[in-house]
Design an enzyme around this catalytic site. Structure first.
Site, PDB file in Angstrom:
ATOM      1  N   TRP A 102       0.833  -1.211   0.000  1.00  0.00           N
ATOM      2  CA  TRP A 102       0.000   0.000   0.000  1.00  0.00           C
ATOM      3  C   TRP A 102       0.859   1.249   0.000  1.00  0.00           C
ATOM      4  CZ3 TRP A 102      -4.311  -0.824  -2.069  1.00  0.00           C
ATOM      5  CH2 TRP A 102      -5.013  -2.018  -1.848  1.00  0.00           C
ATOM      6  N   ASP A 174      -2.020   6.907   5.603  1.00  0.00           N
ATOM      7  CA  ASP A 174      -3.032   5.944   5.193  1.00  0.00           C
ATOM      8  C   ASP A 174      -3.236   5.010   6.379  1.00  0.00           C
ATOM      9  OD1 ASP A 174      -4.543   3.871   4.170  1.00  0.00           O
ATOM     10  OD2 ASP A 174      -3.122   3.326   2.572  1.00  0.00           O
ATOM     11  N   LYS A 198     -12.722  -1.411   6.153  1.00  0.00           N
ATOM     12  CA  LYS A 198     -12.035  -2.265   7.130  1.00  0.00           C
ATOM     13  C   LYS A 198     -12.553  -2.011   8.548  1.00  0.00           C
ATOM     14  CE  LYS A 198      -9.038  -2.867   3.562  1.00  0.00           C
ATOM     15  NZ  LYS A 198      -8.093  -2.168   2.716  1.00  0.00           N
TER      16      LYS A 198
HETATM   17  C1  LIG Z   1      -7.526  -1.666   1.606  1.00  0.00           C
HETATM   18  C2  LIG Z   1      -6.449  -0.676   1.652  1.00  0.00           C
HETATM   19  C3  LIG Z   1      -6.321   0.325   0.680  1.00  0.00           C
HETATM   20  C4  LIG Z   1      -7.211   0.408  -0.543  1.00  0.00           C
HETATM   21  O1  LIG Z   1      -8.456   0.832  -0.224  1.00  0.00           O
HETATM   22  P1  LIG Z   1      -9.552   1.046  -1.392  1.00  0.00           P
HETATM   23  O2  LIG Z   1     -10.670   1.647  -0.592  1.00  0.00           O
HETATM   24  O3  LIG Z   1      -9.857  -0.299  -1.950  1.00  0.00           O
HETATM   25  O4  LIG Z   1      -8.993   1.966  -2.375  1.00  0.00           O
HETATM   26  C5  LIG Z   1      -5.315   1.252   0.833  1.00  0.00           C
HETATM   27  N1  LIG Z   1      -4.468   1.200   1.872  1.00  0.00           N
HETATM   28  C6  LIG Z   1      -4.562   0.243   2.814  1.00  0.00           C
HETATM   29  C7  LIG Z   1      -3.586   0.237   3.945  1.00  0.00           C
HETATM   30  C8  LIG Z   1      -5.543  -0.728   2.731  1.00  0.00           C
HETATM   31  O5  LIG Z   1      -5.634  -1.682   3.667  1.00  0.00           O
END
Ligand SMILES: *Cc1c(COP(=O)(O)O)cnc(C)c1O
Length: 363
Positions: A102, A174, A198
């Protein structure tokens, strides 16, 4: 009703209470005679939902009036592009930490924007090669960087930043897979965001917390929907927001508040601790992430020697036992148990006893 123990990395398990409330209110929200999905985003019933969701989230994160919380469609991935578009101009530099899949995706988007604009992206730390075992602990920041970007929890490798690095530049994170899962000082950041699916609610949007003065830095030349100010100035109501997702997000935040953050954080550590203890108790299993970086949200491990056939058998039998979605991400293989806030302790206990039983039969 049979609920699976759902270890999916995302979209992931939501609190049963929240789903049941949504079910009750599905066709008639609070005496309005309509579903939240059907009501105007400019009416007072929806407005109350919208405001409360933001207020409870801000309270849980300890954010004051200097912060805006906005909802942006396109998930966390859209943020990867919007961040450099808003904050990285010609001749400027941004620092990125490449901590894994990521972190690297965010970095790649920044490089695209930088190439178009004549800006620079500095990789302040790179441990992608050590994936999936760790997060970096040493960083080489650029003096005068416009911002620094990190990913606090690498969902695929199961490696979590246990302490947030100090930076001079505004820090952006993030936090898609570990937001509101542990004690964290959110005031350290200029901006943090999470794809909702999540720990926060259904998929389809990112929840973005951004300091109002930081949001002001975006250039006026950006298309309206890619500009943070559009969201902060219009309270995410410039166009039609994902109202249903925001409603479930709000209900999930109220659930977190009812559970009590400290209680929830303690349970998260306890849940992960039980699985790591099971992994460590026997040579049959090997944990993937190094112990000091082990994520409390995504527990990753293998059967010793990376025996893929035996792992397949484990996953197939686990599924029959009601333990769903334990397969590691396709890029790394192995086994992954995603145990977000809403994942119940009983599911962890069921997994641990299944692991012991499987080992007895196959060890
Ligand atoms: C799932 C995830 C993403 C991507 O998220 P989307 O909503 O599918 O774009 C980005 N960063 C992390 C750390 C993730 O776990």
């Amino acid at each position: 009703m049979a609920r699976a123990y759902n270890f999916s990395a995302g979209p992931a398990v939501l609190p049963l209470e929240v789903l049941q409330k949504a079910q009750q209110e599905l066709v008639d929200y609070n005496g309005t005679g309509m579903s939240v999905m059907e009501m105007s985003h400019r009416g007072k019933d929806y407005d109350a939902i919208h405001q409360e969701a933001i207020a409870v989230f801000k309270e849980l994160c300890g954010l004051g009036d200097e912060w805006s919380v906005v909802f942006v469609q396109g998930g966390a991935s859209m943020q990867f592009a919007m961040i450099p578009m808003n904050f990285l101009g010609a001749g400027e530099t941004a620092d990125y930490v490449n901590s894994g899949t990521w972190g690297n995706k965010a970095l790649k988007e920044a490089k695209k924007v930088a190439a178009l604009r004549g800006a620079k992206v500095n990789v302040a730390a790179d441990c992608q090669k050590c994936i999936p075992t760790r997060q970096p602990v040493e960083f080489c920041w650029t003096p005068g960087a416009k911002y620094a970007h990190i990913c606090t929890n690498e969902t695929i490798s199961g490696a979590e930043m246990k302490s947030i690095p100090e930076t001079e530049a505004p820090l952006i994170a993030d936090m898609s897979s570990d937001i509101l899962s542990c004690e964290r000082d959110y005031s350290k950041f200029a901006m943090f965001y999470a794809g909702a699916q999540k720990n926060l609610g259904p998929s389809g949007m990112a929840v973005v917390a951004i300091r109002k003065d930081f949001a002001e830095k975006g250039p006026d030349t950006l298309p309206t929907m890619l500009q943070y100010r559009t969201y902060t100035n219009e309270n995410s109501l410039f166009n039609t927001p994902p109202t249903w997702g925001i409603y479930i997000f709000g209900e999930t935040m109220k659930w977190v508040k009812r559970m009590g953050k400290e209680n929830l954080f303690r349970l998260n550590a306890e849940k992960a601790g039980k699985i790591y203890a099971a992994i460590d108790s026997s040579d049959f299993w090997t944990g993937t992430a190094l112990p000091e970086f082990r994520s409390n949200m995504n527990v990753t491990w293998r059967i010793k020697g990376g025996d893929e056939a035996l792992e397949e058998k484990f996953l197939a039998e686990a599924k029959l036992a009601g333990l769903s979605s334990l397969k590691g991400h396709r890029s790394v293989g192995g086994i992954r148990a995603s145990i977000y806030n809403a994942f119940p302790m009983s599911g962890v206990d069921a997994l641990v006893s299944f692991m012991k039983d499987f080992e007895k039969r196959n060890g």
